[in-house]
Motif scaffolding. Structure first.
Motif, PDB file in Angstrom:
ATOM      1  N   ALA A 228       0.826  -1.206   0.000  1.00  0.00           N
ATOM      2  CA  ALA A 228       0.000   0.000   0.000  1.00  0.00           C
ATOM      3  C   ALA A 228       0.864   1.261   0.000  1.00  0.00           C
ATOM      4  N   ALA A 229       1.989   1.202   0.699  1.00  0.00           N
ATOM      5  CA  ALA A 229       2.899   2.352   0.720  1.00  0.00           C
ATOM      6  C   ALA A 229       3.471   2.611  -0.664  1.00  0.00           C
ATOM      7  N   VAL A 230       3.803   1.545  -1.399  1.00  0.00           N
ATOM      8  CA  VAL A 230       4.289   1.705  -2.772  1.00  0.00           C
ATOM      9  C   VAL A 230       3.220   2.348  -3.638  1.00  0.00           C
ATOM     10  N   ALA A 231       1.968   1.946  -3.455  1.00  0.00           N
ATOM     11  CA  ALA A 231       0.869   2.538  -4.221  1.00  0.00           C
ATOM     12  C   ALA A 231       0.781   4.042  -3.962  1.00  0.00           C
ATOM     13  N   ALA A 232       0.891   4.436  -2.702  1.00  0.00           N
ATOM     14  CA  ALA A 232       0.804   5.855  -2.358  1.00  0.00           C
ATOM     15  C   ALA A 232       1.966   6.648  -2.953  1.00  0.00           C
ATOM     16  N   VAL A 233       3.163   6.092  -2.846  1.00  0.00           N
ATOM     17  CA  VAL A 233       4.343   6.777  -3.386  1.00  0.00           C
ATOM     18  C   VAL A 233       4.257   6.877  -4.907  1.00  0.00           C
TER      19      VAL A 233
END
Length: 345
Positions: A228-233
């Motif tokens: 999910a963090a990769v998606a946000a970044v």
């Protein structure tokens, strides 16, 4: 890893592929009213940008639904019955959209084109929103009895988490489509699409951040947090790339956003395929919803043989139609000295 788990992963990949490819189609259709006047060449440029690929992109949906029916018939039955109204609206919207693409140019006249443009807009925006509502409810769970019959009503499906999911997919696909237009078109459409991408980002970034955070804290697993963090970044990076006019990079990053966001959703769902909010014991899981071993084995051999052929053909079609679409290519007239043009990024 048994075949049921493998097919859950395969179906997840099919849905993710569908949302990456059809996502920008939905975005382009949603943006159509903002790309020029009713009779403008710019609207034709917008439609022609996805003309060679939109129907091929829908093959991913057909394959995902077909694979779900064959590999997890109980999941398929519960989804189609429990989500009857949103699925029905999605099907009607997709049918109208397909007919509109074919019939818009059959007659001259602004009124004729205006009606079909409305159908394209509705046929793009409604599925973009409702797919988010549906998958948010799949992850959240629905009221379901011991016979795996969904007892939730339509109003139950329109809960705050699902509505946020719908807003997230609608705004994210709109952003994805706007970025695709900056990559695929030139002239006024390209300029308008860049502006539209920035406006869509104003909704997509906070909506996606809120939805991913809610999903992670309420339903997520430890390994879905970095995804999910990769998606946000990637989403923020895609918006920055739009500002810097790095169009290939921005499209790649918005595609990565869709990929990782839905990976987090499917990861949060596993090992369930449809949780029950009535009693966790009533939930459909990968184990109790799957077909027999023999069926899964036959499906696996068919997939091994045909999937590379389908991927090769679709990759070839994108390569063939890789050129930018402009007003000159649509009308068949050479661009004049005053035609707006920007160098490819």
């Amino acid at each position: 890893m048994d075949l049921a788990v493998i097919w859950f992963i395969a179906i997840s990949v099919l849905w993710i592929g569908y949302f990456i490819l059809e996502g920008f189609d939905f975005g382009v259709g949603t943006l159509l009213p903002f790309m020029g006047g009713r009779d403008s060449v710019d609207r034709r440029v917008t439609i022609n940008s996805i003309g060679p690929v939109w129907d091929a992109n829908e093959v991913w949906l057909l394959t995902a639904v077909g694979a779900t029916f064959a590999a997890f018939p109980a999941w398929y039955a519960s989804l189609l019955s429990g989500f009857y109204v949103p699925v029905f609206v999605i099907l009607i919207a997709l049918i109208l959209r397909g007919v509109a693409f074919e019939y818009r140019g059959k007659r001259d006249g602004s009124a004729w084109r205006a009606w079909w443009d409305r159908a394209i807009f509705f046929g793009s925006a409604a599925p973009a929103f409702l797919w988010g509502v549906a998958f948010a409810n799949i992850v959240r769970g629905v009221a379901m009895d011991a016979d795996q019959i969904v007892t939730a009503g339509l109003l139950d499906l329109l809960n705050p988490y699902a509505l946020l999911g719908g807003l997230t997919t609608l705004s994210l696909f709109t952003l994805h489509g706007a970025v695709f237009l900056t990559l695929k078109t030139d002239g006024p459409v390209r300029v308008r699409a860049r502006t539209a991408a920035l406006w869509a980002a104003c909704v997509a970034v906070p909506a996606a951040a809120g939805f991913l955070a809610w999903t992670q804290f309420a339903h997520g697993e430890a390994w879905t947090l970095p995804v999910a963090a990769v998606a946000a970044v990637a989403l923020v990076g895609g918006v920055v790339a739009v500002l810097l006019r790095h169009e290939r990079l921005s499209f790649t990053l918005t595609a990565v956003t869709v990929l990782t966001a839905f990976t987090a959703l499917f990861g949060s769902l596993f090992p369930n395929v449809l949780p029950s909010t009535t009693d966790p014991a009533f939930s459909l899981t990968v184990a109790n919803a799957s077909s027999a071993e023999y069926t899964l084995t036959v499906m696996s051999w068919v997939a091994v043989f045909f999937l590379p052929l389908v991927l090769a053909y679709q990759g070839w079609s994108y390569w063939v139609f890789r050129q930018r679409v402009t007003g000159a290519t649509v009308t068949g007239t050479p661009a004049g000295p005053g035609t707006e043009h920007e160098p490819a990024a």
